[in-house]
Design a protein around this motif. Structure first.
Motif, PDB file in Angstrom:
ATOM      1  N   GLN A 136      -4.037  10.031   9.954  1.00 19.34           N
ATOM      2  CA  GLN A 136      -2.992  10.582  10.810  1.00 19.34           C
ATOM      3  C   GLN A 136      -1.983  11.406  10.013  1.00 19.34           C
ATOM      4  N   THR A 137      -1.698  10.973   8.788  1.00 20.37           N
ATOM      5  CA  THR A 137      -0.776  11.749   7.944  1.00 20.37           C
ATOM      6  C   THR A 137      -1.393  13.080   7.531  1.00 20.37           C
ATOM      7  N   ASP A 138      -2.676  13.070   7.181  1.00 18.55           N
ATOM      8  CA  ASP A 138      -3.334  14.318   6.779  1.00 18.55           C
ATOM      9  C   ASP A 138      -3.436  15.301   7.941  1.00 18.55           C
ATOM     10  N   ARG A 139      -3.588  14.787   9.143  1.00 16.81           N
ATOM     11  CA  ARG A 139      -3.669  15.676  10.307  1.00 16.81           C
ATOM     12  C   ARG A 139      -2.310  16.168  10.780  1.00 16.81           C
ATOM     13  N   TRP A 183       0.859  -1.197   0.000  1.00 15.72           N
ATOM     14  CA  TRP A 183       0.000   0.000   0.000  1.00 15.72           C
ATOM     15  C   TRP A 183       0.883   1.231   0.000  1.00 15.72           C
ATOM     16  N   LEU A 184       0.702   2.081  -1.013  1.00 18.26           N
ATOM     17  CA  LEU A 184       1.463   3.311  -1.149  1.00 18.26           C
ATOM     18  C   LEU A 184       0.603   4.482  -0.692  1.00 18.26           C
ATOM     19  N   PRO A 185       1.103   5.359   0.156  1.00 12.77           N
ATOM     20  CA  PRO A 185       0.308   6.529   0.562  1.00 12.77           C
ATOM     21  C   PRO A 185       0.063   7.448  -0.618  1.00 12.77           C
ATOM     22  N   ALA A 197       1.398  12.002  11.974  1.00 15.69           N
ATOM     23  CA  ALA A 197       2.215  10.821  11.664  1.00 15.69           C
ATOM     24  C   ALA A 197       2.849  11.025  10.298  1.00 15.69           C
ATOM     25  N   ASN A 198       3.950  10.306  10.077  1.00 16.63           N
ATOM     26  CA  ASN A 198       4.618  10.316   8.787  1.00 16.63           C
ATOM     27  C   ASN A 198       3.908   9.383   7.821  1.00 16.63           C
ATOM     28  N   SER A 199       4.334   9.423   6.580  1.00 18.37           N
ATOM     29  CA  SER A 199       3.823   8.503   5.565  1.00 18.37           C
ATOM     30  C   SER A 199       4.682   7.243   5.556  1.00 18.37           C
ATOM     31  N   PRO A 219      -5.062   1.393  15.384  1.00 16.77           N
ATOM     32  CA  PRO A 219      -4.116   1.633  14.287  1.00 16.77           C
ATOM     33  C   PRO A 219      -3.611   3.067  14.224  1.00 16.77           C
ATOM     34  N   ALA A 220      -4.438   4.041  14.592  1.00 13.79           N
ATOM     35  CA  ALA A 220      -3.971   5.431  14.599  1.00 13.79           C
ATOM     36  C   ALA A 220      -2.870   5.622  15.639  1.00 13.79           C
ATOM     37  N   LYS A 221      -2.994   4.978  16.795  1.00 14.59           N
ATOM     38  CA  LYS A 221      -1.938   5.056  17.805  1.00 14.59           C
ATOM     39  C   LYS A 221      -0.661   4.370  17.323  1.00 14.59           C
ATOM     40  N   ALA A 222      -0.828   3.302  16.563  1.00 16.75           N
ATOM     41  CA  ALA A 222       0.358   2.623  16.011  1.00 16.75           C
ATOM     42  C   ALA A 222       1.089   3.508  15.013  1.00 16.75           C
ATOM     43  N   ALA A 223       0.348   4.267  14.198  1.00 17.27           N
ATOM     44  CA  ALA A 223       0.992   5.186  13.248  1.00 17.27           C
ATOM     45  C   ALA A 223       1.790   6.260  13.979  1.00 17.27           C
TER      46      ALA A 223
END
Length: 457
Positions: A208-211, A132-134, A214-216, A337-341
């Motif tokens: 998380q990346t949009d907010r 999966w590519l961001p 978190a990184n991509s 999963p958001a916490k994992a990111a």
């Protein structure tokens, strides 16, 4: 077809025979009852009905004989047909003529596009590995940017189709070898919770990346837990822009696959820098000899069994400080999963621009280094000794200096006269014989011509 016709004729014949026999019997009972009243007895009606019943019964028997004969011959005929069908039949080989100019069939594609979940791109390699590519990976601004990689172990994401995802989540083979099989209630609940959390993996990482929290990351889903992760990382690095350092690799597992992710991280500390287990039931694992990657064991507040298992694993590893972190601050497993990111953003390297050919300056560009520096301004004139050859000042390129603009020149002219004992009072008095004229000693008038000889007093 003949048997069906015989059956259709046999059934009416049997019915008629039975009906006539009943009528004959009833008629006989009626004649017998008349004897009490001394009525005349007539047995002709009884005989006629009995005779007709017998004729119809004979006709039914005649029709039934062929049917019974055919029924006895059916097993033998069936066996003969079966033997004839089981006998191999020689089929002549068919020759497929291929034109000389027809190319060979192309091999299956190495990459297969599966869709665009959460705005990204989901592709599948030939061996079944999914990547999966961001959504930022394909933007022009990220043309030379390499991204960290996270290996994902989740039955609901690695199944070939969504129709078989539920059976794959509950399959006992999904549990890694060597780990104790969970109970029926805890194992099923862990599988359901892990599958629910894994279903929101792509959307959680993208959100998380949009907010900006978190990184991509590139999410790589191997076909199973037993797949060699080293070969998977090598294949992904050859096809995509990824960071190859250990500090840019992580692994995560959901539900029954969480012990697999934790065991893989502890077994290969030189391959991963962080690992995350979500809603997992972990076995007792001995502490590795050296330093192991950072671990995050996450579970929802309602998952008491999974939280107790995470506590036991942390105690068995003898972790101190932040080496093994426990998290149970959310009520729903879908929020994990958001916490994992965010955890991977804290522990792994950020996306970085890699040196590519497009970023290397070409020879001759202002950014390219040169072996010999090119002067941009003319070199300053070197000072000469007073005894050197005379230097005539240039009047074409620079205007004549005036006493107001060059006060030093006037002072030089006034101090020069006493040095010459035989100087004439003329304004353009030459210097002593055999002395070189000084270019700096100039008056307000034009300098003397070069062809005018010096005169002695």
């Amino acid at each position: 077809m003949a048997d069906a016709v015989l059956v259709l004729l046999l059934l009416p014949a049997l019915g008629a025979a039975v009906l006539l026999a009943v009528r004959a019997l009833r008629y006989w009972y009626g004649q017998r009852a008349g004897r009490v009243y001394e009525l005349p007895v007539d047995h002709r009606g009884t005989l006629l009905r009995a005779g007709a019943s017998g004729v119809t019964a004979l006709l039914a028997a005649t029709l039934a004989v062929p049917l019974l004969h055919d029924a006895g011959a059916v097993p033998g005929r069936t066996r003969a047909v079966a033997a004839r069908m089981s006998r191999p039949t020689a089929v002549p080989p068919t020759r497929v003529r291929t034109p000389a100019g027809t190319p060979a069939p192309a091999p299956p594609p190495e990459l297969r596009l599966l869709g665009h979940p959460a705005g990204g791109t989901l592709e599948e390699l030939r061996d079944g590995t999914r990547v999966w590519l961001p959504h930022r990976y394909t933007t022009p601004a990220a043309a030379g940017v390499a991204y960290p990689v996270v290996i994902v172990h989740a039955s609901s994401l690695s199944s070939p189709s969504s129709a078989r995802s539920s059976s794959a989540r509950s399959s006992p083979s999904a549990v890694p070898s060597g780990s104790p099989s969970p109970g029926p209630s805890s194992g099923s609940s862990a599988a359901r919770s892990g599958s629910a959390a894994a279903a929101d993996l792509y959307s959680a990482f993208a959100a998380q990346t949009d907010r900006g929290r978190a990184n991509s990351f590139l999410l790589v889903i191997p076909p199973s837990c037993t797949t060699d992760s080293a070969a998977v990382l090598t294949e992904v690095a050859a096809r995509y822009r990824t960071l190859t350092a250990r500090t840019a690799h992580g692994v995560i597992g959901f539900g029954t696959q969480a012990p697999c992710a934790v065991r893989e991280a502890l077994s290969h500390p030189d391959r991963y820098a962080a690992a995350v287990g979500i809603s997992g039931d972990y076995p007792a694992i001995a502490r590795p000899a050296g330093r192991y990657p950072s671990l995050l064991l996450a579970a929802a507040t309602t998952q008491t069994a999974q939280r107790a298992s995470a506590v036991r694993l942390r105690n068995s590893l003898g972790a101190t400080g932040d080496q093994v972190r426990l998290f149970d601050g959310v009520r729903s497993a879908r929020d994990l999963p958001a916490k994992a990111a965010a955890y991977f953003t804290e522990k792994l390297d950020s996306p970085a621009r890699t040196p590519t050919a497009s970023l290397t300056p070409t020879p001759g560009s202002p950014f390219a280094p040169s072996a010999t520096p090119t002067p941009t301004a003319p070199a300053a004139p070197k000072a000469t000794s007073p005894a050197g050859p005379p230097r005539r000042p240039s009047t074409a390129t620079a205007p004549a200096r005036t006493p107001a603009s060059a006060p030093g020149a006037t002072s030089a002219a006034t101090t020069k006269a006493p040095r010459t004992p035989h100087s004439a009072p003329a304004p353009h008095a030459p210097s002593a014989p055999h002395s070189a004229p000084r270019p700096s000693a100039s008056s307000s008038s034009a300098p003397p011509p070069a062809h005018r000889p010096a005169t002695a007093p």
